[in-house]
Motif scaffolding. Structure first.
Motif, PDB file in Angstrom:
ATOM      1  N   ARG A  68      48.021  35.349  45.955  1.00 35.25           N
ATOM      2  CA  ARG A  68      46.819  36.029  46.449  1.00 35.25           C
ATOM      3  C   ARG A  68      46.182  36.886  45.350  1.00 35.25           C
ATOM      4  NH1 ARG A  68      47.877  38.008  52.711  1.00 35.25           N
ATOM      5  NH2 ARG A  68      48.717  36.016  53.481  1.00 35.25           N
ATOM      6  N   LEU A  69      46.993  37.554  44.568  1.00 38.16           N
ATOM      7  CA  LEU A  69      46.468  38.337  43.451  1.00 38.16           C
ATOM      8  C   LEU A  69      45.774  37.430  42.438  1.00 38.16           C
ATOM      9  CD1 LEU A  69      49.280  40.953  42.735  1.00 38.16           C
ATOM     10  CD2 LEU A  69      47.087  41.332  43.869  1.00 38.16           C
ATOM     11  N   MET A  70      46.333  36.257  42.223  1.00 41.82           N
ATOM     12  CA  MET A  70      45.725  35.305  41.287  1.00 41.82           C
ATOM     13  C   MET A  70      44.355  34.866  41.789  1.00 41.82           C
ATOM     14  SD  MET A  70      46.221  33.939  38.403  1.00 41.82           S
ATOM     15  CE  MET A  70      45.145  32.836  37.483  1.00 41.82           C
ATOM     16  N   THR A  71      44.196  34.765  43.090  1.00 43.59           N
ATOM     17  CA  THR A  71      42.887  34.440  43.655  1.00 43.59           C
ATOM     18  C   THR A  71      41.857  35.503  43.285  1.00 43.59           C
ATOM     19  OG1 THR A  71      43.924  33.304  45.525  1.00 43.59           O
ATOM     20  CG2 THR A  71      41.627  33.953  45.792  1.00 43.59           C
ATOM     21  N   GLY A  72      42.272  36.768  43.306  1.00 45.79           N
ATOM     22  CA  GLY A  72      41.368  37.839  42.901  1.00 45.79           C
ATOM     23  C   GLY A  72      40.977  37.732  41.440  1.00 45.79           C
ATOM     24  N   VAL A  73      41.935  37.383  40.580  1.00 41.56           N
ATOM     25  CA  VAL A  73      41.638  37.211  39.150  1.00 41.56           C
ATOM     26  C   VAL A  73      40.637  36.078  38.950  1.00 41.56           C
ATOM     27  CG1 VAL A  73      42.618  36.576  36.915  1.00 41.56           C
ATOM     28  CG2 VAL A  73      43.857  38.142  38.424  1.00 41.56           C
ATOM     29  N   VAL A  74      40.874  34.958  39.621  1.00 40.14           N
ATOM     30  CA  VAL A  74      39.967  33.806  39.515  1.00 40.14           C
ATOM     31  C   VAL A  74      38.564  34.183  39.979  1.00 40.14           C
ATOM     32  CG1 VAL A  74      39.494  31.498  40.427  1.00 40.14           C
ATOM     33  CG2 VAL A  74      41.800  32.101  39.727  1.00 40.14           C
ATOM     34  N   GLY A  75      38.481  34.946  41.071  1.00 35.71           N
ATOM     35  CA  GLY A  75      37.178  35.350  41.592  1.00 35.71           C
ATOM     36  C   GLY A  75      36.422  36.269  40.648  1.00 35.71           C
ATOM     37  N   ILE A  76      37.131  37.213  40.036  1.00 35.39           N
ATOM     38  CA  ILE A  76      36.480  38.132  39.089  1.00 35.39           C
ATOM     39  C   ILE A  76      35.936  37.367  37.889  1.00 35.39           C
ATOM     40  CG2 ILE A  76      36.908  40.029  37.485  1.00 35.39           C
ATOM     41  CD1 ILE A  76      38.894  41.149  39.553  1.00 35.39           C
ATOM     42  N   ILE A  77      36.726  36.434  37.362  1.00 38.70           N
ATOM     43  CA  ILE A  77      36.271  35.654  36.209  1.00 38.70           C
ATOM     44  C   ILE A  77      35.064  34.799  36.582  1.00 38.70           C
ATOM     45  CG2 ILE A  77      36.918  33.809  34.607  1.00 38.70           C
ATOM     46  CD1 ILE A  77      39.773  34.881  34.707  1.00 38.70           C
ATOM     47  N   ALA A  78      35.094  34.181  37.759  1.00 41.13           N
ATOM     48  CA  ALA A  78      33.959  33.370  38.197  1.00 41.13           C
ATOM     49  C   ALA A  78      32.701  34.222  38.350  1.00 41.13           C
ATOM     50  CB  ALA A  78      34.290  32.676  39.522  1.00 41.13           C
ATOM     51  N   LEU A  79      32.849  35.446  38.858  1.00 43.12           N
ATOM     52  CA  LEU A  79      31.711  36.347  39.002  1.00 43.12           C
ATOM     53  C   LEU A  79      31.146  36.733  37.641  1.00 43.12           C
ATOM     54  CD1 LEU A  79      29.873  38.128  40.735  1.00 43.12           C
ATOM     55  CD2 LEU A  79      31.660  39.892  40.673  1.00 43.12           C
ATOM     56  N   VAL A  80      32.018  37.003  36.673  1.00 44.51           N
ATOM     57  CA  VAL A  80      31.553  37.351  35.329  1.00 44.51           C
ATOM     58  C   VAL A  80      30.766  36.192  34.719  1.00 44.51           C
ATOM     59  CG1 VAL A  80      32.303  37.891  32.984  1.00 44.51           C
ATOM     60  CG2 VAL A  80      33.381  39.027  34.920  1.00 44.51           C
ATOM     61  N   VAL A  81      31.236  34.965  34.921  1.00 49.17           N
ATOM     62  CA  VAL A  81      30.510  33.795  34.393  1.00 49.17           C
ATOM     63  C   VAL A  81      29.113  33.711  35.006  1.00 49.17           C
ATOM     64  CG1 VAL A  81      30.469  31.268  34.310  1.00 49.17           C
ATOM     65  CG2 VAL A  81      32.594  32.491  33.852  1.00 49.17           C
ATOM     66  N   VAL A  82      29.009  33.933  36.308  1.00 46.31           N
ATOM     67  CA  VAL A  82      27.697  33.916  36.968  1.00 46.31           C
ATOM     68  C   VAL A  82      26.776  34.973  36.365  1.00 46.31           C
ATOM     69  CG1 VAL A  82      26.506  34.438  39.141  1.00 46.31           C
ATOM     70  CG2 VAL A  82      28.466  32.898  39.138  1.00 46.31           C
ATOM     71  N   LEU A  83      27.286  36.176  36.204  1.00 46.98           N
ATOM     72  CA  LEU A  83      26.460  37.262  35.669  1.00 46.98           C
ATOM     73  C   LEU A  83      26.028  36.985  34.230  1.00 46.98           C
ATOM     74  CD1 LEU A  83      28.374  40.364  37.107  1.00 46.98           C
ATOM     75  CD2 LEU A  83      26.290  39.292  37.981  1.00 46.98           C
ATOM     76  N   LEU A  84      26.910  36.417  33.434  1.00 50.46           N
ATOM     77  CA  LEU A  84      26.550  36.089  32.059  1.00 50.46           C
ATOM     78  C   LEU A  84      25.497  34.985  32.006  1.00 50.46           C
ATOM     79  CD1 LEU A  84      30.059  36.190  30.327  1.00 50.46           C
ATOM     80  CD2 LEU A  84      28.153  37.764  29.940  1.00 50.46           C
ATOM     81  N   VAL A  85      25.620  33.999  32.859  1.00 48.63           N
ATOM     82  CA  VAL A  85      24.623  32.921  32.905  1.00 48.63           C
ATOM     83  C   VAL A  85      23.264  33.477  33.319  1.00 48.63           C
ATOM     84  CG1 VAL A  85      23.942  30.831  34.151  1.00 48.63           C
ATOM     85  CG2 VAL A  85      26.259  31.052  33.286  1.00 48.63           C
ATOM     86  N   LEU A  86      23.251  34.339  34.333  1.00 50.55           N
ATOM     87  CA  LEU A  86      21.987  34.937  34.764  1.00 50.55           C
ATOM     88  C   LEU A  86      21.401  35.807  33.656  1.00 50.55           C
ATOM     89  CD1 LEU A  86      22.830  35.946  38.449  1.00 50.55           C
ATOM     90  CD2 LEU A  86      21.494  33.996  37.665  1.00 50.55           C
TER      91      LEU A  86
END
Length: 368
Positions: free
Chosen positions: A85-103
């Protein structure tokens, strides 16, 4: 008075522009996204293969009273499940950072502000949904999570429609984030349904698709924008897509085989009811067809010197190793370590196939 020219200094020459720095950061986090999506398949497999699927009996809490596992009560199984479950949080944070960088790179500051408003609105709507569902004894957290997921989807649609350039990267980054949020919801449903084998199988397949999406993002990130043309003969492209169908069928039957075997996630969980021995043979048939097709494509690509030949060589090696591990685990009585390796290799094989498909076309040079 003549204009004064300031000579360039070594510092000004070596300092990259801000856009280059943002681009490097995007490359780093895109790779982290791919790696984390692959790692979470391994940690999810560890949950299932160690019988820790119900190590945390509740969701989103681990127990009715605690967010984290109580070691004295749940032991190592609770720690393994909570770690995933903690790993899911890590994956989500990284995915969010990628979205923000692309935008930031392709849409500008206004898109970031709009996305922030969508986030605030989604969180508020989820809180309202939670408050409404609770008095009626409806599972409030899954309802709130579904509302939040809808808000993320709405933000993604708006971002893709309003981005002037590189909509492919915007779409792929948002698909990853949507997938992570949806996976968290599916993971919760998996626990609440007592590890229903079909939902567990869907959970794994969705994770595998996210590995493919992040691999596609890495390829498109290094691809020049603009129109593309086919880089291989039509028959080669057709055989490649047939190979993809064989890969999909192999993975589906592999998921059904695992769900009918001894590794269901918990000792008390019922299986599909299918005969695991028969399914293992059925799973191997499309696997051998897949290996033959990939080998044929690899030889043809190197003889004709086609664009995806190097990635096809990687794919044929991955498939042959996967076949070897599959035969080995069947003869050894499905030891958990080999089953876990088989699961991770399947995701990497699918990701490599995705890269091969994306190399069937090449960018058309555009005159300035």
């Amino acid at each position: 008075m003549p204009e004064t020219t300031i000579p360039a200094t070594p510092t000004t020459r070596s300092t990259p522009p801000p856009s280059a720095l943002w681009g490097r950061a995007l490359t780093v986090f895109a790779w982290l996204s791919f790696l984390s999506e692959t790692i979470i398949i391994g940690t999810g497999g560890a949950v299932r293969l160690t019988g820790s699927g119900l190590g945390c009996t509740e969701w989103p809490l681990c127990t009715p009273e605690s967010l984290v596992p109580i070691v004295e009560v749940q032991g190592i199984h609770g720690m393994i499940e909570f770690g995933n479950r903690l790993m899911t949080g890590v994956v989500g944070i990284i995915a969010l950072v990628v979205v923000l960088l692309v935008l930031r790179l392709f849409s500008g500051r206004r898109a970031l502000i709009t996305t922030l408003w969508y986030a605030v609105g989604g969180i508020a709507a989820a809180a309202v949904a939670y408050a409404i569902a609770s008095p009626f004894h409806i599972p409030a957290f899954p309802v709130a999570s579904a509302v939040l997921l809808l808000a993320v989807i709405a933000a993604a649609v708006h971002a893709v429609r309003t981005t002037p350039a590189r909509r492919d990267l915007v779409l792929l980054s948002w698909l990853t984030l949507i997938g992570v949020v949806a996976q968290a919801l599916v993971g919760g449903i998996t626990v609440l349904t007592g590890l229903n084998p079909f939902i567990v199988g869907f959970h794994y397949t969705s994770s595998l698709l996210l590995v493919c999406i992040t691999a596609a993002f890495l390829v498109r990130l290094k691809t020049a924008p603009g129109p593309r043309e086919r880089a291989v003969p039509a028959w080669f492209a057709a055989v490649t897509h047939v190979t993809g169908l064989a890969l999909a069928v192999t993975i589906v039957f592999g998921v059904l085989t695992t769900g009918s075997g001894p590794h269901s996630g918990d000792a008390d969980v019922l299986r599909h009811g299918f005969d695991a021995t028969v399914l293992a043979h059925v799973h191997s048939w499309p696997g051998y067809i897949l290996a033959a097709l990939v080998l044929f494509l690899t030889v043809a690509a190197w003889v004709l010197r086609l664009e995806p030949r190097r990635w096809l060589l990687v794919l044929v090696i991955a498939i042959l190793v996967q076949v070897g591990v599959g035969v080995w685990q069947a003869r050894e009585g499905l030891p958990p370590v080999l089953v876990g390796i088989h699961m991770v290799l399947a995701s990497l094989s699918a990701a490599t196939y995705t890269v091969v498909v994306l190399h069937l076309k090449r960018s058309i040079p555009v005159a300035p």
